[in-house]
Design an enzyme around this catalytic site. Sequence first.
Site, PDB file in Angstrom:
ATOM      1  N   CYS A  21      -5.636  -5.021  -5.054  1.00  0.00           N
ATOM      2  CA  CYS A  21      -6.350  -4.257  -4.022  1.00  0.00           C
ATOM      3  C   CYS A  21      -6.946  -2.957  -4.590  1.00  0.00           C
ATOM      4  CB  CYS A  21      -5.359  -3.965  -2.897  1.00  0.00           C
ATOM      5  SG  CYS A  21      -5.899  -2.776  -1.685  1.00  0.00           S
TER       6      CYS A  21
ATOM      7  N   CYS B 258      -6.068   0.201  -2.688  1.00  0.00           N
ATOM      8  CA  CYS B 258      -4.667   0.568  -2.919  1.00  0.00           C
ATOM      9  C   CYS B 258      -4.538   1.398  -4.180  1.00  0.00           C
ATOM     10  CB  CYS B 258      -3.799  -0.680  -3.048  1.00  0.00           C
ATOM     11  SG  CYS B 258      -3.718  -1.710  -1.580  1.00  0.00           S
TER      12      CYS B 258
END
Length: 115
Positions: A38, A41
Amino acid sequence: MSTPDTATDAVVHADDTDFEAQLHDPRTVIAYFWAEWCPPCRMLGPVMQQLAAEHPETLKVIKINSDLSPRTSAAHQILAVPTLKVFVGTEPVRTIVGAKPKAALEFELARYLAR
């Protein structure tokens, strides 16, 4: 697992085996659910490290990889990453989905940072 993040020692890594135990803290606990794949993230990671390092007396940040901790992610209804779950006591009081700049997070979390 419960190991400090090597970059700052301010963020604690947790998994399905110890996540619930990590919630027992007098400080506000932010669970940072993330995944390796991600990009948002990865952008949020340093922000969470900064917040934990700047507010050690009022804030505990727990980093939990959603892919490696499916039971905890399901139990806390994590449907997207990154997701921040704010806990006071052991009760969830707020959910923030998506990556945000540090200033925006500080604004949203102000009441918990000043406890």
